[in-house]
Structures are given as structure tokens and as C-alpha cells.
Design a protein around this motif. Structure first.
Motif, mmCIF file in Angstrom:
data_model
loop_
_atom_site.group_PDB
_atom_site.id
_atom_site.type_symbol
_atom_site.label_atom_id
_atom_site.label_comp_id
_atom_site.label_asym_id
_atom_site.label_seq_id
_atom_site.Cartn_x
_atom_site.Cartn_y
_atom_site.Cartn_z
ATOM 1 N N LEU A 160 0.835 -1.199 0.000
ATOM 2 C CA LEU A 160 0.000 0.000 0.000
ATOM 3 C C LEU A 160 0.868 1.246 0.000
ATOM 4 N N ASP A 161 0.744 2.051 -1.052
ATOM 5 C CA ASP A 161 1.557 3.240 -1.223
ATOM 6 C C ASP A 161 0.717 4.487 -0.953
ATOM 7 N N GLU A 162 0.707 4.931 0.287
ATOM 8 C CA GLU A 162 -0.082 6.084 0.724
ATOM 9 C C GLU A 162 -1.509 6.052 0.171
ATOM 10 N N PRO A 163 -2.243 4.967 0.407
ATOM 11 C CA PRO A 163 -3.552 4.827 -0.240
ATOM 12 C C PRO A 163 -4.583 5.853 0.205
ATOM 13 N N PHE A 164 -4.401 6.452 1.383
ATOM 14 C CA PHE A 164 -5.421 7.364 1.895
ATOM 15 C C PHE A 164 -4.945 8.820 1.899
ATOM 16 N N GLY A 165 -3.819 9.090 1.258
ATOM 17 C CA GLY A 165 -3.223 10.416 1.313
ATOM 18 C C GLY A 165 -4.068 11.516 0.696
ATOM 19 N N ALA A 166 -4.923 11.169 -0.262
ATOM 20 C CA ALA A 166 -5.706 12.191 -0.951
ATOM 21 C C ALA A 166 -7.092 12.397 -0.344
ATOM 22 N N LEU A 167 -7.383 11.702 0.754
ATOM 23 C CA LEU A 167 -8.720 11.754 1.344
ATOM 24 C C LEU A 167 -8.792 12.800 2.456
ATOM 25 N N ASP A 168 -10.002 13.298 2.700
ATOM 26 C CA ASP A 168 -10.183 14.214 3.826
ATOM 27 C C ASP A 168 -10.032 13.441 5.135
ATOM 28 N N ALA A 169 -9.833 14.175 6.233
ATOM 29 C CA ALA A 169 -9.469 13.561 7.513
ATOM 30 C C ALA A 169 -10.501 12.546 7.990
ATOM 31 N N GLN A 170 -11.786 12.872 7.901
ATOM 32 C CA GLN A 170 -12.825 11.973 8.395
ATOM 33 C C GLN A 170 -12.895 10.698 7.556
ATOM 34 N N THR A 171 -12.845 10.850 6.238
ATOM 35 C CA THR A 171 -12.885 9.687 5.358
ATOM 36 C C THR A 171 -11.647 8.826 5.554
ATOM 37 N N ALA A 182 -10.353 -5.495 7.681
ATOM 38 C CA ALA A 182 -10.103 -6.464 6.611
ATOM 39 C C ALA A 182 -8.826 -7.252 6.878
ATOM 40 N N TRP A 183 -7.793 -6.566 7.337
ATOM 41 C CA TRP A 183 -6.520 -7.229 7.648
ATOM 42 C C TRP A 183 -6.687 -8.259 8.759
ATOM 43 N N LEU A 184 -7.385 -7.865 9.824
ATOM 44 C CA LEU A 184 -7.562 -8.774 10.959
ATOM 45 C C LEU A 184 -8.386 -10.000 10.571
ATOM 46 N N SER A 185 -9.318 -9.830 9.649
ATOM 47 C CA SER A 185 -10.184 -10.952 9.270
ATOM 48 C C SER A 185 -9.539 -11.878 8.243
ATOM 49 N N THR A 186 -8.520 -11.382 7.508
ATOM 50 C CA THR A 186 -7.922 -12.194 6.449
ATOM 51 C C THR A 186 -6.529 -12.723 6.795
ATOM 52 N N GLY A 187 -5.800 -12.012 7.662
ATOM 53 C CA GLY A 187 -4.438 -12.432 7.980
ATOM 54 C C GLY A 187 -3.438 -12.151 6.877
ATOM 55 N N THR A 188 -3.786 -11.251 5.964
ATOM 56 C CA THR A 188 -2.880 -10.867 4.886
ATOM 57 C C THR A 188 -1.683 -10.101 5.452
ATOM 58 N N THR A 189 -0.528 -10.264 4.840
ATOM 59 C CA THR A 189 0.658 -9.492 5.213
ATOM 60 C C THR A 189 0.596 -8.131 4.534
ATOM 61 N N LEU A 190 0.780 -7.053 5.301
ATOM 62 C CA LEU A 190 0.660 -5.705 4.753
ATOM 63 C C LEU A 190 1.966 -4.936 4.937
ATOM 64 N N LEU A 191 2.424 -4.319 3.831
ATOM 65 C CA LEU A 191 3.550 -3.380 3.860
ATOM 66 C C LEU A 191 3.005 -2.051 3.368
ATOM 67 N N PHE A 192 3.056 -1.037 4.231
ATOM 68 C CA PHE A 192 2.287 0.196 4.054
ATOM 69 C C PHE A 192 3.218 1.394 4.132
ATOM 70 N N VAL A 193 3.156 2.268 3.129
ATOM 71 C CA VAL A 193 3.945 3.493 3.103
ATOM 72 C C VAL A 193 3.058 4.673 3.463
ATOM 73 N N THR A 194 3.548 5.537 4.365
ATOM 74 C CA THR A 194 2.806 6.743 4.714
ATOM 75 C C THR A 194 3.782 7.813 5.190
ATOM 76 N N HIS A 195 3.325 9.064 5.196
ATOM 77 C CA HIS A 195 4.058 10.162 5.831
ATOM 78 C C HIS A 195 3.391 10.548 7.158
ATOM 79 N N ASP A 196 2.253 9.927 7.464
ATOM 80 C CA ASP A 196 1.421 10.315 8.595
ATOM 81 C C ASP A 196 1.770 9.468 9.820
ATOM 82 N N VAL A 197 2.354 10.112 10.843
ATOM 83 C CA VAL A 197 2.784 9.386 12.043
ATOM 84 C C VAL A 197 1.587 8.790 12.786
ATOM 85 N N GLU A 198 0.510 9.548 12.926
ATOM 86 C CA GLU A 198 -0.664 9.033 13.650
ATOM 87 C C GLU A 198 -1.285 7.844 12.910
#
Length: 260
Positions: A160-171, A182-198
Motif C-alpha cells: 500500500l503506497d499512501e492509499p489514503f493520502g488524498a482523502l479528507d481527515a474523516q474519510t 479487513a486485515w484482521l479478518s484475512t491475515g494478509t501481510t501488509l507493507l504500508f507506506v505513509t508520511h502520517d505518524v498518527e
């Protein structure tokens, strides 16, 4: 067996007057079912790591492996799916057709695939929108379609390459919660890029902080919050403020060094 392994990986891009070193001696391992977030200043090579894992780029030195097999090129055999900041839906296809696009390229049972797609659309809150066109959807709805499309084939690894970067804060918060569920229910391995610390603190099992010019992993933080965390109460955890301060400080350090 580890889901993803990078062993002493270095990569340079052609440039004048000399090649530009993007990554230098990167080593990391993701266990199956783990959620790892890459943080660091712009240009540090976070997205390049995703491209190496996907097989879009090859390292100059070192080894990239998925499921124990050396990654040499993109391929469905590794069950890896990319999810980008822009959902990249096909405007001429309906929501359901977009979600089922991948399976329809190969052998599939139409009724079974459609039923699974309907289940994913319901999971992401889009029941009743199956026959809408992408232009009829909001930005957040389009990203939910992309999320359902990414998970429908049952990938072993989701990049996942900053998938939510273009969305407003609430969305964005809503999408983060959908992703975790979805991750917890599937057990998929996720590698996620973000600039957002929170965002990183809410989502990850581990955070890897990267340096700038060239990209190296300079810090690793294993988060103690547990996987059943709540976005509304996470900040009340006794370790949250200290960890957030540490992560912000390290990221700002690297960003300043990058500007310097």
C-alpha cells in the motif's frame, strides 16, 4: 517461512553527473500476517522498496524474496497486490466489474466471483452500489472499491503506497478502520507506506523509519498497543505519547538532514 525478506539490498538510479543511490544496504523481514509501516522523508526510497517487493525493479545488490522465493519480476504467483493513493478504477466499468476485473482476466467461476465481490462490497459499506459508475462515487467510495478489488483475489501480501493520502481527515479515519478490519479478518501481510505518524501508530504492528539520501532503515519501533486497538481511545495508552514523540523526532531529524 517469512512473507517478505530484503537482504542487504542496494539500488541506484541513473543520473548525471553520477548515479543516484536510492537505497543502501536495506535488510528487513515481514512475518506472515504482519502489518509493517514504512515512515521517512520524501525521496527516502519507501515506494522504491514496494516496487522491489512487487518485482517492478531489481536491486543492484542483495536479494528480495517473497514466501522464500527470490522476486525477479511481477507475477500473480506471489499473490501480491498494489494499492495506490489514486484508486485507478476503470471509468467504463461498473463498481462490480471493477472489483472482479482481475479474476475475469483468468479462469474463474462467474457466480462464485460475483458472490465474493458482493460480500467484499458489503464489508466496505458499498452494498447497493454494485452497478454504479466510478464517476458517481465520492473519493472515499472509490478507494473502498479499490480496497475490495485488492482483497478479492485473496492476496498473501498487500502493498500500500499512501492509499489514503488524498482523502479528507474523516474519510481517511474510516478507511483506516476498514483496512484494519479487513486485515484482521484475512491475515494478509501488509507493507504500508505513509508520511502520517498518527496513521502509522494506529495501523502498524511495527514501524520502520528510513533515512534520507540514501535510504536506510535507521529505527524500528514495535508497537505495544495490541491489534484490537480503537482509534478513539488509542491516545490514552500509557506509552502512546512517548512513542509518538520518539517517532516524530526521528522522522523530523531525517527530514531536516534531507533538506540540509
Amino acid at each position: 517461512m517469512n512473507a517478505i525478506t530484503l537482504e542487504n539490498v542496494s539500488l541506484s538510479f541513473a543520473a548525471k553527473p553520477q548515479p543516484f543511490t536510492v537505497l543502501e544496504d536495506i535488510s528487513l523481514t515481514l512475518n506472515r500476517g504482519e502489518f509493517v509501516v514504512l515512515l521517512g522523508p520524501s525521496g527516502c526510497g519507501k515506494s522504491t522498496i514496494l516496487n522491489l517487493v512487487a518485482g517492478f525493479n531489481k536491486p543492484d545488490r542483495g536479494r528480495v524474496a517473497a514466501g522464500g522465493k527470490t522476486v525477479r519480476q511481477p507475477g500473480p504467483d506471489r499473490g501480491m497486490i498494489f494499492l495506490f493513493q489514486q484508486p485507478n478504477l476503470f471509468p467504463w466499468l461498473s463498481v462490480l466489474e471493477n472489483v472482479t476485473f482481475g479474476p475475469r482476466l483468468g479462469k474463474h467461476r462467474k457466480d462464485e466471483t460475483n458472490a465474493q465481490a458482493q460480500a467484499w462490497l458489503e464489508r466496505v459499506g458499498l452494498k447497493g452500489f454494485e452497478h454504479h459508475a466510478p464517476w458517481q462515487l465520492s473519493g472515499g467510495m472509490k478507494q473502498r472499491v479499490a480496497l475490495a478489488r485488492a482483497w478479492l483475489p485473496g492476496p498473501e501480501v498487500l502493498l500500500l503506497d499512501e492509499p489514503f493520502g488524498a482523502l479528507d481527515a474523516q474519510t481517511r479515519l474510516m478507511m483506516q478502520e476498514l483496512l484494519r478490519e479487513a486485515w484482521l479478518s484475512t491475515g494478509t501481510t501488509l507493507l504500508f507506506v505513509t508520511h502520517d505518524v498518527e496513521e502509522a501508530l494506529f495501523l502498524a504492528d511495527r514501524i520502520l523509519i528510513m533515512s534520507a539520501k540514501p535510504g536506510k532503515i535507521v529505527d524500528e519501533i514495535v508497537l505495544p498497543f495490541g491489534r484490537e486497538r480503537d482509534i478513539e481511545t488509542l491516545a490514552e495508552h500509557p506509552a502512546y505519547s512517548e512513542i509518538k514523540h520518539h517517532v516524530l523526532h526521528r522522522v523530523r531529524q531525517e527530514a531536516k538532514r534531507h533538506l540540509g
